[in-house]
Design an enzyme around this catalytic site. Structure first.
Site, mmCIF file in Angstrom:
data_model
loop_
_atom_site.group_PDB
_atom_site.id
_atom_site.type_symbol
_atom_site.label_atom_id
_atom_site.label_comp_id
_atom_site.label_asym_id
_atom_site.label_seq_id
_atom_site.Cartn_x
_atom_site.Cartn_y
_atom_site.Cartn_z
ATOM 1 N N ARG A 161 5.503 3.747 -6.049
ATOM 2 C CA ARG A 161 5.414 3.224 -7.415
ATOM 3 C C ARG A 161 6.325 4.045 -8.340
ATOM 4 N NH1 ARG A 161 -0.774 2.171 -8.824
ATOM 5 N NH2 ARG A 161 0.083 0.919 -10.510
ATOM 6 N N ARG A 179 -13.352 3.441 -10.296
ATOM 7 C CA ARG A 179 -12.216 3.474 -11.219
ATOM 8 C C ARG A 179 -12.086 2.144 -11.958
ATOM 9 N NH1 ARG A 179 -6.721 5.160 -8.685
ATOM 10 N NH2 ARG A 179 -6.255 4.812 -10.863
ATOM 11 N N LYS A 216 -10.014 -3.346 -17.626
ATOM 12 C CA LYS A 216 -9.530 -1.966 -17.410
ATOM 13 C C LYS A 216 -8.043 -1.865 -17.756
ATOM 14 C CE LYS A 216 -8.222 -0.583 -13.132
ATOM 15 N NZ LYS A 216 -6.866 0.018 -12.977
ATOM 16 N N ASN A 217 -7.247 -2.744 -17.157
ATOM 17 C CA ASN A 217 -5.802 -2.623 -17.343
ATOM 18 C C ASN A 217 -5.354 -3.091 -18.725
ATOM 19 O OD1 ASN A 217 -5.695 -1.574 -14.822
ATOM 20 N ND2 ASN A 217 -4.885 -3.411 -13.812
ATOM 21 N N VAL A 223 4.509 -7.962 -4.520
ATOM 22 C CA VAL A 223 4.508 -6.966 -5.603
ATOM 23 C C VAL A 223 4.349 -5.565 -5.016
ATOM 24 C CG1 VAL A 223 3.402 -6.236 -7.748
ATOM 25 C CG2 VAL A 223 3.578 -8.671 -7.216
ATOM 26 N N ARG A 258 -2.263 6.655 -12.444
ATOM 27 C CA ARG A 258 -0.857 6.376 -12.757
ATOM 28 C C ARG A 258 -0.636 5.805 -14.154
ATOM 29 N NH1 ARG A 258 2.792 6.636 -9.003
ATOM 30 N NH2 ARG A 258 4.096 5.233 -10.210
ATOM 31 N N CYS A 268 1.039 7.240 -4.193
ATOM 32 C CA CYS A 268 -0.089 6.340 -4.441
ATOM 33 C C CYS A 268 -0.406 5.615 -3.152
ATOM 34 C CB CYS A 268 0.298 5.345 -5.513
ATOM 35 S SG CYS A 268 -0.955 4.122 -5.813
ATOM 36 N N ASP A 288 -3.697 -7.666 -7.311
ATOM 37 C CA ASP A 288 -4.984 -6.954 -7.407
ATOM 38 C C ASP A 288 -6.130 -7.728 -6.756
ATOM 39 O OD1 ASP A 288 -3.683 -4.941 -8.727
ATOM 40 O OD2 ASP A 288 -4.326 -5.553 -10.724
HETATM 41 N N1 EPU Z 1 8.420 -0.941 -10.024
HETATM 42 C C1 EPU Z 1 9.703 -0.445 -9.873
HETATM 43 N N2 EPU Z 1 10.156 0.450 -10.818
HETATM 44 C C2 EPU Z 1 9.403 0.839 -11.887
HETATM 45 C C3 EPU Z 1 8.103 0.299 -12.029
HETATM 46 C C4 EPU Z 1 7.657 -0.606 -11.085
HETATM 47 O O1 EPU Z 1 10.405 -0.764 -8.921
HETATM 48 O O2 EPU Z 1 9.864 1.631 -12.691
HETATM 49 C C5 EPU Z 1 7.908 -1.884 -9.014
HETATM 50 C C6 EPU Z 1 6.606 -1.410 -8.384
HETATM 51 O O3 EPU Z 1 6.821 -0.498 -7.334
HETATM 52 C C7 EPU Z 1 5.988 -2.728 -7.930
HETATM 53 C C8 EPU Z 1 6.424 -3.697 -9.018
HETATM 54 O O4 EPU Z 1 7.562 -3.090 -9.655
HETATM 55 O O5 EPU Z 1 6.562 -3.099 -6.704
HETATM 56 C C9 EPU Z 1 5.371 -3.997 -10.055
HETATM 57 O O6 EPU Z 1 4.833 -2.787 -10.552
HETATM 58 P P1 EPU Z 1 4.298 -2.628 -12.021
HETATM 59 O O7 EPU Z 1 5.092 -1.579 -12.721
HETATM 60 O O8 EPU Z 1 4.192 -3.951 -12.679
HETATM 61 O O9 EPU Z 1 2.835 -2.046 -11.765
HETATM 62 P P2 EPU Z 1 2.088 -1.108 -12.774
HETATM 63 O O10 EPU Z 1 2.413 -1.530 -14.140
HETATM 64 O O11 EPU Z 1 2.301 0.313 -12.394
HETATM 65 C C10 EPU Z 1 -0.060 -2.559 -13.128
HETATM 66 C C11 EPU Z 1 -1.519 -2.424 -12.851
HETATM 67 C C12 EPU Z 1 -1.787 -2.530 -11.352
HETATM 68 C C13 EPU Z 1 -1.254 -3.876 -10.872
HETATM 69 C C14 EPU Z 1 0.243 -4.006 -11.211
HETATM 70 C C15 EPU Z 1 0.831 -5.342 -10.845
HETATM 71 C C16 EPU Z 1 -2.350 -0.992 -14.595
HETATM 72 C C17 EPU Z 1 -2.975 0.285 -14.986
HETATM 73 N N3 EPU Z 1 -2.002 -1.150 -13.333
HETATM 74 O O12 EPU Z 1 0.583 -1.452 -12.459
HETATM 75 O O13 EPU Z 1 -3.193 -2.505 -11.195
HETATM 76 O O14 EPU Z 1 -1.428 -3.999 -9.488
HETATM 77 O O15 EPU Z 1 0.419 -3.804 -12.637
HETATM 78 O O16 EPU Z 1 0.173 -6.369 -11.484
HETATM 79 O O17 EPU Z 1 -2.195 -1.868 -15.422
HETATM 80 C C18 EPU Z 1 -5.230 -1.961 -10.145
HETATM 81 O O18 EPU Z 1 -5.816 -2.250 -11.211
HETATM 82 O O19 EPU Z 1 -5.846 -1.794 -9.065
HETATM 83 C C19 EPU Z 1 -3.778 -1.832 -10.153
HETATM 84 C C20 EPU Z 1 -3.121 -1.180 -9.204
#
Ligand code: EPU
Length: 442
Positions: free
Chosen positions: A123, A407, A22-23, A337, A94, A118, A315
């Site tokens: 996030r 999802r 998915k991701n 995380v 998101r 969220c 995850d």
């Molecule tokens: N963060 C910041 N600032 C930003 C972006 C992120 O502080 O601008 C923080 C977040 O709040 C978090 C950490 O950095 O504490 C990591 O967040 P990240 O941005 O890596 O998460 P994401 O890219 O939004 C993806 C996956 C998530 C998974 C995370 C961590 C997708 C669609 N989502 O989210 O997957 O948990 O990486 O590995 O790729 C899921 O599939 O259930 C899911 C939530």
């Protein structure tokens, strides 16, 4: 809203085939906005709700898509005039923030609704927007939208590590924007997750020079001026298997399995989980693209932190917690995380689990007998945790709001049934009818 009804206690055996990631797939779908030529994707988990939402967003942005058999999706961009991703669709998912980079690169402008709150915690997206600014875009927040403009993006060094480490979607977003920049972009503090490698693999398949994905330094050779009618030529790309679905079935096998084989997976992406299972006494036989796990009655307790890849993934924190309820002592899980990602905890208590939260840490006193209960899913991975607990709990479990699970897990009830679990999907109406029938029968 569908419900899973699970009769706990059946031992699982046989094999389960893993779907496409998915991701991995979501950013790749958004990256198709960079292309003028036809894009052919394979192994997309097309039944997932997030994939369907993404295809709807792409449609509003001028992309026509056709979903075929075995996860094939063909995409053709027909109209490049729209630059706006609306609140209604973006708020459902998101990952849709990932249209920011490709829209900016290809169309010179993007208006993307801020995804908003969220249930797994705060996030923010400031690392995404800072990344776009580093490439020369002007970014502002207007009426709940991220608005970004750039007459011409310029390759630059972009630092993407924030207070919680790097950002997975942020790295992918900046990579996509960098394709339309003049000159080389170097992303420092890039996320190393395999899903970032999937985005890089797609861009390479479209002819873009990308290096270093899988490490904290990624280099992208920009193509310059995509917005002047020079989109990428298109091509074909296969989505890799889903490492989180893989991990979830490994944990399901450990909790409720006799012997369960996971097929079509990439074991090297689950090394942190394999190491943990080995430490707590779960035996896994690892092949090239298969893993066979032997179920256990109980596990040794453990103290573990969720951290960015290659460490244990956040995850899988929820599904792991279900297994640690079978621990022979006190286990500790810290999520570094998403420190608030513990919605499943109070629902696990309804099974009789002895769990509590202290800050970003959950404390699990293993060994309490689990009995079936009515529980409420609150997010995707919390749902998986509750389903896994239901497999091993004594008696009947009903998991409400299964749309969260839909999802990210394709046909989970079918996959579990094939392994011998007693799981059925009921609509609320069907559940109501069943209840009335039971009442009528006394
Ligand atoms: N963060 C910041 N600032 C930003 C972006 C992120 O502080 O601008 C923080 C977040 O709040 C978090 C950490 O950095 O504490 C990591 O967040 P990240 O941005 O890596 O998460 P994401 O890219 O939004 C993806 C996956 C998530 C998974 C995370 C961590 C997708 C669609 N989502 O989210 O997957 O948990 O990486 O590995 O790729 C899921 O599939 O259930 C899911 C939530």
């Amino acid at each position: 809203m569908d419900i899973f009804r699970i009769q706990g206690g059946n031992r699982l055996s046989g094999s389960v085939k893993i779907s496409g990631s998915k991701n991995g797939a979501l950013p790749v779908l958004f990256a198709s906005l960079l292309c003028d030529g036809p894009v052919e994707l394979r192994n997309v988990p097309t039944e997932l709700r997030d994939i369907k939402t993404t295809l709807k967003i792409l449609e509003t942005l001028g992309a026509r898509s056709e979903v075929g058999e075995y996860g094939s999706v063909n995409i053709q961009i027909q109209d490049v005039s729209s630059t706006c991703a609306d609140y209604e669709l973006v708020s459902a998912m998101r990952a849709s923030i990932c249209c920011l980079g490709p829209l900016l690169a290809r169309r010179g402008e993007a208006r993307v609704s801020l995804p908003g709150g969220c249930s797994i915690g705060d996030r923010p997206v400031e690392l995404h927007t800072r990344g776009m600014e580093a490439l020369g875009a002007e970014v502002s927040i207007e009426n709940g939208y991220v608005v970004a403009r750039a007459a011409q993006l310029k390759g630059s060094t972009v630092y993407l590590s924030g207070p919680m480490g790097s950002t997975v979607l942020g790295t992918q977003n900046v990579m996509m924007a960098a394709v339309g920049a003049e000159g080389e972009t170097v992303i420092e503090g890039a996320a190393c997750e395999p899903e970032v490698q999937a985005t890089a693999g797609f861009l390479r398949a479209m002819g873009v020079a990308v290096e270093g994905d899988g490490t904290p330094v990624i280099r992208i050779e920009g193509r310059g001026r995509l917005d002047q009618g020079g989109g990428l030529g298109g091509g074909s790309f296969g989505i890799p298997p889903d490492r989180i679905e893989t991990g979830t079935y490994l944990l399901a096998g450990a909790i409720a399995g006799d012997k369960v084989t996971i097929e079509g997976c990439n074991p090297s992406e689950n090394l942190a989980l394999l190491d943990l299972l080995n430490r707590i006494g779960v035996s896994v036989e690892v092949g090239t693209s298969t893993m066979t796990v032997q179920g256990v009655e109980s596990v040794a307790p453990v103290d573990i932190s969720m951290l960015p890849y290659p460490a244990f993934p956040t995850d899988l924190q929820g599904p792991l917690m279900a297994l640690l309820c079978l621990g022979r002592g006190v286990s500790i899980i810290t999520d570094k995380v998403f420190p608030d990602r513990f919605n499943h905890l109070s629902e696990l208590r309804r099974f009789g689990a002895r769990v509590r939260k202290e800050g970003p840490t959950a404390i699990i006193e293993g060994g309490a007998p689990l009995s079936g209960a009515k529980v409420m899913a609150s997010d995707l991975r919390a749902s998986a945790c509750l389903v896994l607990a239901g497999l091993v709990a004594d008696g009947m479990t009903e998991v409400y709001r299964i749309y969260h699970l839909d999802r990210g897990y394709e046909r989970m009830e079918e996959k579990l049934r094939k392994l011998g679990a007693e799981v059925e999907r009921l609509s609320e109406k069907e559940l109501e009818q069943d209840r009335e029938m039971e009442l009528a029968q006394g």
